[in-house]
Design an enzyme around this catalytic site. Sequence first.
Site, PDB file in Angstrom:
ATOM      1  N   LYS A   1      -2.165  -1.531  -3.847  1.00 55.11           N
ATOM      2  CA  LYS A   1      -3.045  -0.369  -3.760  1.00 55.11           C
ATOM      3  C   LYS A   1      -2.236   0.908  -3.813  1.00 55.11           C
ATOM      4  O   LYS A   1      -1.250   0.994  -3.096  1.00 55.11           O
ATOM      5  CB  LYS A   1      -3.804  -0.456  -2.438  1.00 55.11           C
ATOM      6  CG  LYS A   1      -4.648   0.750  -2.142  1.00 55.11           C
ATOM      7  CD  LYS A   1      -5.284   0.605  -0.802  1.00 55.11           C
ATOM      8  CE  LYS A   1      -6.010   1.898  -0.497  1.00 55.11           C
ATOM      9  NZ  LYS A   1      -6.489   1.944   0.854  1.00 55.11           N
TER      10      LYS A   1
ATOM     11  N   LYS B   1       0.862  -1.182   0.000  1.00 50.72           N
ATOM     12  CA  LYS B   1       0.000   0.000   0.000  1.00 50.72           C
ATOM     13  C   LYS B   1       0.897   1.230   0.000  1.00 50.72           C
ATOM     14  O   LYS B   1       1.723   1.411   0.899  1.00 50.72           O
ATOM     15  CB  LYS B   1      -0.885  -0.020   1.241  1.00 50.72           C
ATOM     16  CG  LYS B   1      -1.762   1.229   1.367  1.00 50.72           C
ATOM     17  CD  LYS B   1      -2.743   1.097   2.500  1.00 50.72           C
ATOM     18  CE  LYS B   1      -3.574   2.335   2.665  1.00 50.72           C
ATOM     19  NZ  LYS B   1      -4.529   2.222   3.785  1.00 50.72           N
TER      20      LYS B   1
END
Length: 330
Positions: free
Chosen positions: A251, A198
Amino acid sequence: MRISSFPLSRPRRLRRNENIRRLVRETRISLDDLIYPIFVRHGEGVVEEVPSMPGVFRYSVDRVADAVKEVRDLGIPAVILFGIPDRKDEVGSDTWSDQGIIQRALRVIKKEVQDVYVITDICFCEYTTHGHCGVVRNGEVDNDATLENLRKQAVSHAENGADMVAPSGMMDGMVRAIREALDEAGFKHIPIMSYSAKFASSFYGPFRDAAESAPSFGDRKGYQMDPANSREALKEVLMDVEEGADVVMVKPALAYLDIITRVKENVLVPVCAYNVSGEYSLIKAAGRLGWVDERKVMIETLLSIKRAGADMIITYFAKEVAQMINRGEV
Ligand code: PBG
């Protein structure tokens, strides 16, 4: 002798009409790929549109079951829940309270809706007064103190009916800590989808409006990844697999398609990609201005994520794309 046909290979032969294009198509978006994010907030009778995310709503607990039914009726297999509590504190204790926003939403959803897989986001930024993803000590997020609270949060979600938990805080060791806690509490069967790679991204802007989760000081660069790094993403992912992650996530998705591909080539667990809020809002905004054909750009975008290697996609477009699939337009 004259070469009778030149060029010998003419790829255009297989593009001449839609039927042959269907036969040679390598990638498809299907309902099976989709996870729809749902924001649950405090209050009663609330269904409010997020200003920076047209078409995305926040629901109070009494309205959330209907929202989940709509998703299920479209044929989408899963939702992921984000909570906005009425009461924030220093550590985010709403996240492990039986009266917490997610716990209440889970009980209602599980009672009223069958046949939908419910994933919960495991984090603290929406629940803390400072807006960081854990316990803050001396101006920094304390990794190991946060792990203790992550255990409590994950177990509480499982107790209230979560089918899968998805830690998004980028704490070191979070997968192992949650796995141990779930196993000890009798939830050996509940999988973990880790937000493994992330990145500290500006594409989360609209989400932070929606979830009221912007940090009140500093930024998240001390725990989320540097957008410049790819090898490190692989390291994060491999660590999570070793700690027991059942699914790993990259992400955001679009500015990180190379990471999705690299991760896919290097792990044997399913790979999820999160098509984040900013990616959604950019397309919505340009569509509204009439600058791009919103639906076509949406499909092309999701295809790119799939083609890069994602096995599943969390996307705010899920309902729209499901409608198109159900009408046979995709
Ligand atoms: C953290 C979390 C965030 C998103 C999902 N989980 C925000 C953040 O890290 O600031 C972003 C999702 C999106 O932008 O759509 N709980």
